[in-house]
Design a protein around this motif. Structure first.
Motif, mmCIF file in Angstrom:
data_model
loop_
_atom_site.group_PDB
_atom_site.id
_atom_site.type_symbol
_atom_site.label_atom_id
_atom_site.label_comp_id
_atom_site.label_asym_id
_atom_site.label_seq_id
_atom_site.Cartn_x
_atom_site.Cartn_y
_atom_site.Cartn_z
ATOM 1 N N ASP A 32 0.827 -1.210 0.000
ATOM 2 C CA ASP A 32 0.000 0.000 0.000
ATOM 3 C C ASP A 32 0.860 1.259 0.000
ATOM 4 O O ASP A 32 0.538 2.233 -0.671
ATOM 5 N N ARG A 33 1.941 1.236 0.747
ATOM 6 C CA ARG A 33 2.840 2.389 0.806
ATOM 7 C C ARG A 33 3.461 2.659 -0.571
ATOM 8 O O ARG A 33 3.549 3.810 -1.009
ATOM 9 N N ILE A 34 3.869 1.600 -1.248
ATOM 10 C CA ILE A 34 4.453 1.756 -2.586
ATOM 11 C C ILE A 34 3.399 2.298 -3.552
ATOM 12 O O ILE A 34 3.678 3.199 -4.351
ATOM 13 N N ALA A 35 2.186 1.775 -3.465
ATOM 14 C CA ALA A 35 1.105 2.262 -4.327
ATOM 15 C C ALA A 35 0.797 3.730 -4.033
ATOM 16 O O ALA A 35 0.558 4.519 -4.954
ATOM 17 N N SER A 36 0.826 4.096 -2.779
ATOM 18 C CA SER A 36 0.571 5.482 -2.396
ATOM 19 C C SER A 36 1.652 6.409 -2.955
ATOM 20 O O SER A 36 1.352 7.495 -3.451
ATOM 21 N N ASN A 37 2.893 5.982 -2.872
ATOM 22 C CA ASN A 37 3.989 6.793 -3.407
ATOM 23 C C ASN A 37 3.869 6.955 -4.919
ATOM 24 O O ASN A 37 4.262 7.984 -5.465
ATOM 25 N N ASN A 38 3.332 5.941 -5.601
ATOM 26 C CA ASN A 38 3.155 6.009 -7.059
ATOM 27 C C ASN A 38 1.836 6.664 -7.459
ATOM 28 O O ASN A 38 1.612 6.913 -8.631
ATOM 29 N N ARG A 39 0.972 6.884 -6.467
ATOM 30 C CA ARG A 39 -0.357 7.468 -6.689
ATOM 31 C C ARG A 39 -1.184 6.640 -7.664
ATOM 32 O O ARG A 39 -1.926 7.167 -8.476
ATOM 33 N N ARG A 40 -1.033 5.318 -7.565
ATOM 34 C CA ARG A 40 -1.798 4.363 -8.378
ATOM 35 C C ARG A 40 -2.074 3.134 -7.533
ATOM 36 O O ARG A 40 -1.278 2.783 -6.675
ATOM 37 N N THR A 41 -3.189 2.477 -7.786
ATOM 38 C CA THR A 41 -3.457 1.242 -7.056
ATOM 39 C C THR A 41 -2.798 0.043 -7.717
ATOM 40 O O THR A 41 -2.487 -0.926 -7.052
ATOM 41 N N ASP A 42 -2.613 0.114 -9.042
ATOM 42 C CA ASP A 42 -1.929 -0.996 -9.708
ATOM 43 C C ASP A 42 -0.468 -0.614 -9.927
ATOM 44 O O ASP A 42 -0.159 0.448 -10.447
ATOM 45 N N ILE A 43 0.408 -1.488 -9.466
ATOM 46 C CA ILE A 43 1.843 -1.213 -9.553
ATOM 47 C C ILE A 43 2.543 -2.397 -10.192
ATOM 48 O O ILE A 43 2.046 -3.520 -10.166
ATOM 49 N N GLU A 44 3.689 -2.127 -10.782
ATOM 50 C CA GLU A 44 4.442 -3.185 -11.436
ATOM 51 C C GLU A 44 5.080 -4.085 -10.393
ATOM 52 O O GLU A 44 5.493 -3.635 -9.326
ATOM 53 N N LEU A 45 5.152 -5.376 -10.718
ATOM 54 C CA LEU A 45 5.672 -6.353 -9.752
ATOM 55 C C LEU A 45 7.103 -6.070 -9.337
ATOM 56 O O LEU A 45 7.471 -6.298 -8.190
ATOM 57 N N GLY A 74 0.716 -5.503 -20.243
ATOM 58 C CA GLY A 74 1.974 -5.008 -20.799
ATOM 59 C C GLY A 74 3.125 -5.594 -20.007
ATOM 60 O O GLY A 74 3.931 -6.349 -20.517
ATOM 61 N N VAL A 75 3.167 -5.285 -18.739
ATOM 62 C CA VAL A 75 4.132 -5.882 -17.803
ATOM 63 C C VAL A 75 3.330 -6.504 -16.662
ATOM 64 O O VAL A 75 2.142 -6.249 -16.510
ATOM 65 N N TRP A 76 3.981 -7.308 -15.861
ATOM 66 C CA TRP A 76 3.282 -7.934 -14.736
ATOM 67 C C TRP A 76 2.986 -6.885 -13.684
ATOM 68 O O TRP A 76 3.859 -6.127 -13.278
ATOM 69 N N ARG A 77 1.737 -6.856 -13.238
ATOM 70 C CA ARG A 77 1.277 -5.872 -12.261
ATOM 71 C C ARG A 77 0.523 -6.555 -11.133
ATOM 72 O O ARG A 77 0.107 -7.694 -11.244
ATOM 73 N N ILE A 78 0.320 -5.783 -10.083
ATOM 74 C CA ILE A 78 -0.500 -6.237 -8.967
ATOM 75 C C ILE A 78 -1.279 -5.033 -8.453
ATOM 76 O O ILE A 78 -0.769 -3.912 -8.444
ATOM 77 N N ASP A 79 -2.516 -5.256 -8.086
ATOM 78 C CA ASP A 79 -3.344 -4.192 -7.537
ATOM 79 C C ASP A 79 -3.234 -4.276 -6.016
ATOM 80 O O ASP A 79 -3.413 -5.351 -5.440
#
Length: 109
Positions: A32-45, A74-79
């Motif tokens: 969640d912290r990484i997603a918050s820093n990226n301002r997206r819920t889906d982030i690359e693995l 496109g690339v592997w992601r996780i929500d």
């Protein structure tokens, strides 16, 4: 100076219930912290490999058999929301085996 050795996600999945729940909650918080820093819920693995203690993306993808909610866009992601749901509700599959009982009916031969 002591160093903290944190277990990887692979290791934690095999821990006893209480320890596993606590550590999985911590992993969900890190994602969640990484997603918050990226301002997206889906982030690359690759962005969560270090936070989950895994060496690379293929190591994380091997956990898809255990229910890890990764997908390819496109690339592997996780929500982060689906990861939190999986991490907090995870219970390992342990088949229930019944003790073998001797046959007590008629003799077969």
């Amino acid at each position: 100076m002591s160093s903290r050795i944190e277990p990887s996600l692979h290791e934690v999945l095999n821990y006893p219930d209480e320890s596993r729940r606590m550590l999985m909650q911590g992993f969900a918080d890190k994602v969640d912290r990484i997603a918050s820093n990226n301002r997206r819920t889906d982030i690359e693995l690759f962005q969560v490999c270090r936070a989950l203690g895994e060496p690379n993306v293929p190591a994380l993808l091997s956990l898809c058999d255990d229910g890890l909610p990764a997908y390819k866009a496109g690339v592997w992601r996780i929500d982060c929301r689906s990861f939190r749901k999986w991490a907090t509700a995870y219970t390992p599959y342990r088949p229930q085996t019944k003790p073998q009982t001797a046959y007590e009916g008629e003799p077969l031969f």
